[in-house]
Scaffold this motif. Structure first.
Motif, short mmCIF file in Angstrom:
data_model
loop_
_atom_site.label_atom_id
_atom_site.label_comp_id
_atom_site.label_asym_id
_atom_site.label_seq_id
_atom_site.Cartn_x
_atom_site.Cartn_y
_atom_site.Cartn_z
N ASP A 1 62.74 21.80 49.14
CA ASP A 1 62.60 22.68 47.98
C ASP A 1 64.00 23.03 47.51
OD1 ASP A 1 62.00 24.52 46.06
OD2 ASP A 1 61.02 25.96 47.40
N ARG A 2 64.42 22.46 46.40
CA ARG A 2 65.81 22.61 45.95
C ARG A 2 66.05 23.84 45.10
NH1 ARG A 2 67.62 17.32 43.03
NH2 ARG A 2 65.51 17.42 42.20
N ARG A 3 65.00 24.60 44.80
CA ARG A 3 65.18 25.74 43.88
C ARG A 3 66.23 26.73 44.37
NH1 ARG A 3 60.03 28.64 43.48
NH2 ARG A 3 60.07 28.18 45.69
N PRO A 4 66.21 27.16 45.67
CA PRO A 4 67.24 28.11 46.10
C PRO A 4 68.55 27.44 46.51
CG PRO A 4 65.21 28.24 47.43
CD PRO A 4 65.20 26.95 46.71
N VAL A 5 68.57 26.08 46.62
CA VAL A 5 69.75 25.38 47.13
C VAL A 5 70.20 24.35 46.10
CG1 VAL A 5 70.74 24.13 49.07
CG2 VAL A 5 68.78 25.65 49.43
N PRO A 6 71.30 24.56 45.40
CA PRO A 6 71.77 23.59 44.42
C PRO A 6 72.14 22.25 45.05
CG PRO A 6 72.84 25.72 44.12
CD PRO A 6 72.10 25.78 45.43
N ASP A 7 72.20 21.22 44.23
CA ASP A 7 72.51 19.88 44.74
C ASP A 7 73.83 19.82 45.49
OD1 ASP A 7 70.23 18.62 44.01
OD2 ASP A 7 71.02 17.66 42.21
N SER A 8 74.80 20.65 45.08
CA SER A 8 76.10 20.61 45.76
C SER A 8 75.96 20.95 47.23
CB SER A 8 77.08 21.59 45.09
OG SER A 8 76.54 22.91 45.10
N GLY A 9 75.07 21.90 47.56
CA GLY A 9 74.84 22.24 48.95
C GLY A 9 74.18 21.12 49.70
N TRP B 1 74.33 17.85 49.01
CA TRP B 1 75.27 16.75 49.22
C TRP B 1 76.25 17.07 50.34
CZ3 TRP B 1 74.50 12.04 47.83
CH2 TRP B 1 73.77 11.74 46.68
N ARG B 2 76.66 18.32 50.44
CA ARG B 2 77.54 18.71 51.55
C ARG B 2 76.80 18.59 52.89
NH1 ARG B 2 81.70 22.40 52.71
NH2 ARG B 2 82.42 21.88 54.81
N LEU B 3 75.53 18.94 52.88
CA LEU B 3 74.71 18.79 54.08
C LEU B 3 74.64 17.33 54.49
CD1 LEU B 3 72.82 20.18 56.13
CD2 LEU B 3 70.96 19.80 54.51
N LEU B 4 74.47 16.43 53.51
CA LEU B 4 74.44 15.00 53.81
C LEU B 4 75.78 14.52 54.36
CD1 LEU B 4 72.99 12.26 53.64
CD2 LEU B 4 73.81 12.06 51.29
N SER B 5 76.88 15.08 53.83
CA SER B 5 78.20 14.63 54.28
C SER B 5 78.48 15.03 55.73
CB SER B 5 79.29 15.19 53.35
OG SER B 5 79.45 16.59 53.53
N VAL B 6 78.07 16.21 56.14
CA VAL B 6 78.32 16.61 57.53
C VAL B 6 77.36 15.89 58.47
CG1 VAL B 6 79.19 18.88 56.86
CG2 VAL B 6 76.78 18.63 57.42
N SER B 7 76.20 15.49 57.95
CA SER B 7 75.29 14.70 58.78
C SER B 7 75.83 13.28 58.98
CB SER B 7 73.91 14.64 58.11
OG SER B 7 73.10 13.65 58.70
N PRO C 1 66.39 24.56 53.30
CA PRO C 1 67.42 24.65 54.36
C PRO C 1 68.29 25.89 54.18
CG PRO C 1 68.02 22.98 52.76
CD PRO C 1 66.65 23.46 52.37
N VAL C 2 68.62 26.52 55.30
CA VAL C 2 69.47 27.71 55.29
C VAL C 2 70.74 27.47 56.11
CG1 VAL C 2 69.61 30.16 55.92
CG2 VAL C 2 67.49 29.25 54.96
N THR C 3 70.58 26.97 57.35
CA THR C 3 71.72 26.77 58.24
C THR C 3 71.59 25.44 58.96
OG1 THR C 3 71.78 29.16 58.64
CG2 THR C 3 73.06 27.78 60.13
N ALA C 4 72.70 24.73 59.11
CA ALA C 4 72.72 23.46 59.84
C ALA C 4 73.70 23.54 61.00
CB ALA C 4 73.11 22.31 58.90
N LEU D 1 76.96 25.29 59.57
CA LEU D 1 77.13 25.21 58.13
C LEU D 1 76.09 26.08 57.45
CD1 LEU D 1 78.48 23.74 55.66
CD2 LEU D 1 76.60 22.10 55.82
N ALA D 2 76.52 27.06 56.68
CA ALA D 2 75.61 27.91 55.91
C ALA D 2 75.28 27.17 54.61
CB ALA D 2 76.25 29.26 55.63
N VAL D 3 74.13 26.51 54.59
CA VAL D 3 73.81 25.60 53.48
C VAL D 3 73.67 26.34 52.16
CG1 VAL D 3 72.15 23.88 52.65
CG2 VAL D 3 72.64 24.08 55.09
N THR D 4 72.97 27.48 52.17
CA THR D 4 72.62 28.15 50.91
C THR D 4 73.82 28.81 50.25
OG1 THR D 4 71.95 30.08 52.19
CG2 THR D 4 70.23 28.54 51.53
N GLN D 5 74.95 28.93 50.93
CA GLN D 5 76.11 29.56 50.30
C GLN D 5 76.98 28.54 49.57
OE1 GLN D 5 76.03 32.55 50.17
NE2 GLN D 5 75.03 33.36 51.98
N LEU D 6 76.69 27.23 49.73
CA LEU D 6 77.60 26.23 49.21
C LEU D 6 77.54 26.08 47.69
CD1 LEU D 6 77.07 23.55 51.96
CD2 LEU D 6 79.05 25.00 51.61
#
Length: 488
Positions: free
Chosen positions: A431-439, A441-447, A465-468, A479-484
């Motif tokens: 659900d991308r509504r609370p998490v912009p694409d930039s967050g 993509w950063r999640l994908l990069s650390v994975s 997603p909230v925290t990884a 990584l705090a996903v929702t702050q990115l």
């Protein structure tokens, strides 16, 4: 100072991505003319515990004075920023944290301005703790009637009777509002759904206003959301009927709330809009545990800023949700760094699925967990969906349920982002509504294509997603996903 936080702990407190970036730029030594930290007991009537202070160069001739009480944490800065914590407090913590090689040294020479604020804060905290101890004593006395007079633990009889009359009047208004809502829903079903897109939000505005008049804010909020469903894309008629059904179930449930089991009745009252006073909750029962901060997320509207903080108990295994509120554009006072542990008592709100809690007595400052406990235990996708399904069966009005997923890989697809489990080839949409694409993509990069552990909310719209937690050079990072991507 022992057990310094990591930069990840610090940046999880950032109210948005811009604050984190600005803090990183200010964390160099050139911006700070004076700084220090301490963690020792001081003279009687003065500061005790752990804190960090500093003076940061600003736009004027006078530096900004910043101090952080690590036992909260709590923040104070003379800058005009309305963000909480501000970039200066974050920068000071970054300099103090282990990731900055501990650039802020321990010291006992505390400036008067910092000591004055800390002393006042600790005094207020001690007064609150004394009140909690008094409530605990009242609970103990109430358990031994022969040792306590009823007046010692019971409110004044006249005041209690007045409160009961007010509650009875409100209950009658809510019951009338719920009955009217049932009739309105029946009318809409009889007239069909074809004209729903043309009605928009205005079509339900008068009903929502009527629920506000009936003192049922929970019903009013759900009614307002009906106007958005026809514009939600393909399949909206089915979703609108689902919302009609849930509202009808809630209205009928409140009409028979006195016949429901106690915990289910508490859930219905909560969904309708009744609240429980925090002071009443803190009278007990309380659950003390070492709570891991799983993550936090802020949301804002024209009326207030809401902060959601999720915790998990080490011994109890229970999940808990803390809510804190602030004025529009201003962060709430309560802030807990993701990944730290908090030894504290919680009082859970009543309900068939107790999750929301009120924070009671804290017995220690937030501290880093042991190396083996930095990453929470998680579930595979099947078990996570089962957990959400069981919670939804108990409380059909749930929007989502907190879960920790293990061994999932984020990936963009032609129809949106998803989280995939390589072992089972299962996936769940994001659900991308609370998490912009930039967050994301950063999640994908650390994975980097490797599975990671992810905490978030599992709901009917997918997983938020909230925290990884991921591995970097043999160490577990957070990584705090929702702050990115900024504030949702």
């Amino acid at each position: 100072m022992e057990d310094r936080w990591t930069p990840e702990h610090v940046l999880s407190l950032a109210p948005d991505v811009s604050s984190g970036k600005a803090a990183a730029k200010l964390s160099g030594p050139a911006s700070w003319s004076a700084e220090g930290s301490w963690s020792a007991e001081r003279s009687e009537g003065s500061v005790a515990g752990a804190a960090v202070w500093g003076e940061c160069k600003g736009s004027g001739s006078t530096p900004y004075r910043t101090v952080v009480d690590l036992s909260g944490p709590a923040f104070h800065c003379t800058c005009p920023s309305r963000k909480f914590p501000c970039k200066h407090a974050l920068a000071l913590l970054l300099r103090w944290s282990g990731g900055a090689a501990g650039q802020v040294a321990d010291g006992s020479d505390v400036p008067g301005w910092a000591e004055g604020w800390l002393t006042a804060r600790r005094s207020k905290s001690e007064q609150q703790q004394e009140k909690q101890q008094e409530r605990q004593q009242q609970r103990e006395e109430a358990a031994e009637p022969e040792a306590a007079e009823p007046e010692a633990v019971e409110p004044d009889g006249a005041a209690r009777a007045a409160a009961e009359r007010r509650l009875a009047r409100r209950s009658a208004r809510v019951a009338a509002g719920a009955s009217e809502l049932e009739a309105r829903l029946a009318d809409r079903i009889r007239s069909g759904l074809a004209d729903a897109p043309g009605r928009g939000y205005a079509g339900w505005g008068d009903v929502a206003a009527r629920m506000v008049d009936a003192q049922a804010p929970g019903l009013a909020a759900r009614v307002r959301e009906l106007g958005a469903v026809p514009g939600s894309g393909t399949g909206w008629p089915a979703r609108l009927l689902e919302e009609y059904g849930l509202l009808h179930l809630l209205a009928v449930g409140y009409g028979q709330v006195d016949l429901l089991p106690e915990q289910l009745a508490a859930t219905v009252r909560s969904r309708v809009g009744f609240t429980v006073d925090a002071a009443d909750l803190l009278r007990g029962p309380l659950l003390r545990d070492s709570w891991l901060v799983l993550g936090s997320r802020d949301s804002a509207d024209d009326r207030l800023t809401t902060r959601r903080i999720w915790l998990r108990g080490h011994d109890s295994g229970r999940d808990a949700l803390l809510l804190a509120f602030g004025r529009p554009g201003t962060g709430p006072d309560l802030a807990l760094p993701t990944g730290l542990r908090l030894d504290a008592e919680l009082a859970f709100h009543p309900g068939v699925r107790p999750l929301r809690a009120t924070l009671g007595t804290r017995y220690a400052a937030p501290a880093a967990p042991a190396a083996a406990e930095t990453e929470p235990e998680g579930l595979d996708l099947t078990a996570a969906l089962d957990a959400y399904g069981r919670a939804l069966g108990d409380d059909p009005w749930l929007e989502s349920w907190p879960v920790v997923l293990r061994q999932v890989v984020p990936a963009p697809t032609a129809i949106g982002w998803e989280l995939a489990d390589p072992a089972t080839a299962q996936s769940i949409p994001v659900d991308r509504r609370p998490v912009p694409d930039s967050g994301l993509w950063r999640l994908l990069s650390v994975s980097g294509g490797r599975p990671l552990t992810l905490f978030g909310e599992c709901g009917h719209r997918g997983f938020t997603p909230v925290t990884a937690w991921y591995q970097d050079d043999g160490a577990t990072r957070t990584l705090a996903v929702t702050q990115l991507g900024g504030r949702p």
